[in-house]
Design a protein around this motif. Sequence first.
Motif, short mmCIF file in Angstrom:
data_model
loop_
_atom_site.label_atom_id
_atom_site.label_comp_id
_atom_site.label_asym_id
_atom_site.label_seq_id
_atom_site.Cartn_x
_atom_site.Cartn_y
_atom_site.Cartn_z
N LEU A 159 0.82 -1.21 0.00
CA LEU A 159 0.00 0.00 0.00
C LEU A 159 0.85 1.26 0.00
CD1 LEU A 159 -2.92 -1.00 2.41
CD2 LEU A 159 -2.95 -0.85 -0.09
N ALA A 219 0.54 4.05 -2.91
CA ALA A 219 0.24 5.43 -2.54
C ALA A 219 1.23 6.41 -3.16
CB ALA A 219 0.26 5.58 -1.02
N ARG A 255 0.21 9.61 -10.50
CA ARG A 255 -1.12 9.40 -11.07
C ARG A 255 -1.48 10.45 -12.11
NH1 ARG A 255 -4.75 7.13 -6.02
NH2 ARG A 255 -3.05 6.05 -4.93
N PHE A 313 -4.24 3.26 5.83
CA PHE A 313 -4.17 3.65 4.43
C PHE A 313 -5.56 3.88 3.85
CE2 PHE A 313 0.03 1.84 4.95
CZ PHE A 313 0.82 2.60 4.10
N GLU A 346 -7.17 6.47 3.12
CA GLU A 346 -7.26 7.50 2.08
C GLU A 346 -6.70 7.00 0.75
OE1 GLU A 346 -5.66 11.22 3.24
OE2 GLU A 346 -7.01 11.46 4.97
N THR A 347 -5.87 5.98 0.77
CA THR A 347 -5.34 5.37 -0.46
C THR A 347 -6.31 4.36 -1.04
OG1 THR A 347 -3.05 5.66 0.30
CG2 THR A 347 -3.43 3.99 -1.41
#
Length: 258
Positions: free
Chosen positions: A21, A25, A29, A54, A56-57
């Motif tokens: 993760l 992250a 992007r 994580f 928010e990821t």
Amino acid sequence: MVKVSVITVVWNAAAELEKTLANLAALDRSAAELEVIVIDGGSTDGTQAVMERFRETIAYAASERDEGLYDAMNKGIRAATGDYLWFVNAGDRVFRRDALTRIFPAGRPLADVYYGETLVETPSGEVLGLRKKRLPRGGLTWRSLTEGMVVCHQSFLVRRAIAPLYDTDRYRLAADIDWVIECLKRAGSVVDTGIVLSCFTTGGISTRRRRASWRERWKIMVKHYGWWRTLRAHAGFAGGMLLDWLLRRPACRPFAGE
């Protein structure tokens, strides 16, 4: 902008999930939207605490008992909303931060499948090297897998619209081979990215249960390629393994006095 659903399957592997993760992250992007999906098989070791850190990821998460690895991967496929599917399971990583930019360069038409090379590591992090498999001239097709699993699903992105579910009714250990062949059969365009896409950690289910896995692989290849072609391919595997063993034998000691 193209959307990629990265599906991560985990069970009682908190440290490995955290590594994966954190890697996802940090991806650039700018060329693609990333939908991170985590499917946990009901872990009891702290995996869910990692998922919370994580949050928010992660775009979608589920934590419940399942019927094994491929059942969990099917749950990820059903939950995905992206244009493409990419399986990066707990312990594995995307090799480079700009991978999405390299896969989807601006101005190029989108393909049905993208693939690349895989770096193999031990669970302790020791790099074993690239998982190089020779492809037939002309690039990857569904017929390429007569030579074995020439591409890892960690380095294989497929358009979600053409991707089937894993066949969990017939296969428990090698369903990924059948899945990749089915995806390639349905693909109208396949692109070699020319880069290392993922880092894969050895020691999976099929590695630990090699004999049963080979039986499933035989059934899958007969299904797609027929008995004769499968028999010829396995004869080639045996010859290659023998040659590899001969080349790796230690050199004979010289006679005394030489």
